[in-house]
Design a protein around this motif. Structure first.
Motif, PDB file in Angstrom:
ATOM      1  N   GLN A 283      -3.945   5.964   0.476  1.00 33.32           N
ATOM      2  CA  GLN A 283      -3.527   5.069   1.547  1.00 33.32           C
ATOM      3  C   GLN A 283      -4.341   5.327   2.814  1.00 33.32           C
ATOM      4  OE1 GLN A 283       0.720   5.360   2.280  1.00 33.32           O
ATOM      5  NE2 GLN A 283       1.153   5.566   0.094  1.00 33.32           N
TER       6      GLN A 283
ATOM      7  N   THR B 268      -2.890  -1.419   8.438  1.00 33.06           N
ATOM      8  CA  THR B 268      -3.464  -1.554   7.100  1.00 33.06           C
ATOM      9  C   THR B 268      -4.537  -2.636   7.133  1.00 33.06           C
ATOM     10  OG1 THR B 268      -1.399  -0.892   6.022  1.00 33.06           O
ATOM     11  CG2 THR B 268      -2.987  -2.133   4.692  1.00 33.06           C
TER      12      THR B 268
ATOM     13  N   VAL C 170      -6.566  -3.118   0.861  1.00 33.63           N
ATOM     14  CA  VAL C 170      -5.740  -2.587  -0.230  1.00 33.63           C
ATOM     15  C   VAL C 170      -6.683  -1.828  -1.159  1.00 33.63           C
ATOM     16  CG1 VAL C 170      -4.230  -3.138  -2.167  1.00 33.63           C
ATOM     17  CG2 VAL C 170      -4.093  -4.482  -0.050  1.00 33.63           C
TER      18      VAL C 170
ATOM     19  N   VAL D  36       0.832  -1.195   0.000  1.00 34.53           N
ATOM     20  CA  VAL D  36       0.000   0.000   0.000  1.00 34.53           C
ATOM     21  C   VAL D  36       0.874   1.256   0.000  1.00 34.53           C
ATOM     22  CG1 VAL D  36      -1.671   1.330   1.353  1.00 34.53           C
ATOM     23  CG2 VAL D  36      -1.975  -1.134   1.077  1.00 34.53           C
TER      24      VAL D  36
END
Length: 435
Positions: A134, A143, A146, A125
């Protein structure tokens, strides 16, 4: 357009404070690392999505990969799809990979329904997507998805109807109403667009453009500002068009909508970058009659909001995280995946990829003849650069969406019901509410 230009304008997601608040709800954990297939047989991934071209993408992956096979299932879009996925996670039979709207991510991640992809996809990412995009998937320092696309709202309009009735292609919402009045006066059977039933995702995007901020934070508390002045201005505008008969009350996302659009009963469609691919399929007889323009604005300065937007997730409980991550990397960054997505004759994708190399392929492969050669991706890219910065999705948006859908297409009521549900949902989840 280079990523640097878009990044400078596209500051889309939460502040550091709101991310920190989300982190307290999300907790840790990186999920399973199992890749399966220890017996030498291909790993089988289950993949759920409602997006155009997803089936063709999975089929292309299967043709080019021998160690992983993807079993695709089409699921409902919107809240119905999120509910189906939530029930599957709770029942222990969730897919290994799924797509999810950006608006659902904070709520879904904070409820513990996602595998933390930081160890496996965090660098992907960081390296392959613009910084501002992002921030749509990096929540609470981790994270959780995606990104696939960005979704600026745009105006699709019938050139022939505007020309026939002497209407100007609007650049402001005041001009849009003037065009609506002129066209409807010239032909009472034609309205400016269909806007019935109430679409919370579209309402939020239009409020976003107007400067609304539905969520925010104050210290360690969440602020819910759905029924704010900017949003009320938007709701009153559309409720006025509907009550005056200038916009059709035919519900969005139904058969009646398609019929009106296909037969020239509406002069415009308020859509997004992903909408363009639907035109050749749903309105084939109107080829060459539709064009795309920037969304009208309130002050004449270029601006827009986002309407939807897709990310790839690994639902909690997947036993194939490594294989899932490999598939996600391919589908979000490999140009061959975009070629496959565009190969669908039934539902060709016109999504504007967040990844620059994917976007270049999409622009080259997409058939723009329907729009008389207009460069669909160039127009969408320019619109993406005007997305108003500062919008934040909150941890209860899916509950808010459900409450708004129950408002019956009254956009002002959608705001008040969304505000009430947002406040109670925040406190029901044990989070602090700032009033």
């Amino acid at each position: 357009m280079p990523c640097t230009a878009r990044t400078s304008r596209l500051a889309l997601a939460a502040s550091a404070a709101s991310l920190a608040l989300l982190a307290t709800a999300c907790g840790g954990g990186s999920g399973s690392d199992a890749s399966g297939g220890g017996d030498g047989k291909p790993v089988t991934l289950t993949f759920w999505s409602a997006t155009a071209g997803a089936k063709e993408t999975a089929e292309a992956f299967n043709k080019t990969h021998t160690d992983i096979k993807v079993k695709f299932s089409m699921v409902p879009a919107g809240p119905e799809g999120v509910t189906k996925l939530s029930n599957a996670v709770k029942g222990g039979n969730a897919p290994d990979v799924a797509t999810m709207d950006y608006s659902a991510l904070p709520e879904y991640a904070s409820e513990g329904n996602l595998e933390n992809l930081t160890p496996t996809s965090g660098e992907l990412v960081k390296k392959e997507f613009p910084e501002a995009v992002q921030s749509l998937v990096n929540l609470g320092g981790s994270t959780w998805a995606v990104p696939f696309d960005v979704t600026p709202i745009q105006l699709f309009y019938r050139k022939d109807l505007f020309e026939k009735h002497g209407a100007k292609v609007p650049t402001t919402w005041a001009e849009y109403r003037t065009a609506a009045e002129k066209i409807h006066k010239g032909d009472p059977d034609v309205t400016i667009t269909n806007f019935g039933g109430g679409d919370p995702a579209l309402l939020s995007g239009l409020a976003w453009q107007a400067g609304a901020r539905w969520y925010g934070t104050n210290g360690d508390a969440w602020k819910v500002n759905i029924d704010d002045p900017a949003s009320r201005k938007v709701a009153a505008y559309w409720d006025g068009l509907l009550s005056d008969g200038l916009a059709s009350k035919t519900p969005l996302w139904g058969e009646g909508e398609n019929k009106e659009r296909a037969t020239g009963k509406v002069a415009t469609i308020i859509g997004a970058a992903w909408s363009a691919g639907n035109f050749p399929v749903s309105y084939p007889d109107a080829k060459g009659k539709w064009a795309i323009a920037p969304l009208p604005t309130w002050d004449g300065k270029a601006s827009t909001g986002m309407y939807g937007g897709t990310s790839y997730i690994v639902p909690k409980g997947s036993k194939q995280t490594k294989a899932a991550v490999e598939f996600i990397k391919w589908v979000t960054t490999d140009p061959e995946a975009m070629t496959a997505r565009l190969s669908s004759l039934k539902t060709p994708s016109s999504a504007l990829p967040a990844n620059e190399s994917m976007r270049a392929v999409a622009a080259k492969k997409f058939d723009g003849s329907y729009f008389a050669g207009q460069d669909v991706y160039a127009v969408a890219g320019e619109a993406a650069d005007t997305i108003v910065p500062g919008w934040t999705w909150g941890p209860v948006q899916q509950q808010v969406t459900s409450a708004q859908l129950a408002a019956g297409g009254d956009h002002t009521k959608m705001l008040t019901s969304g505000q009430a549900k947002g406040e109670t949902a925040v406190t029901d989840r044990g989070l602090k509410l700032d009033k």
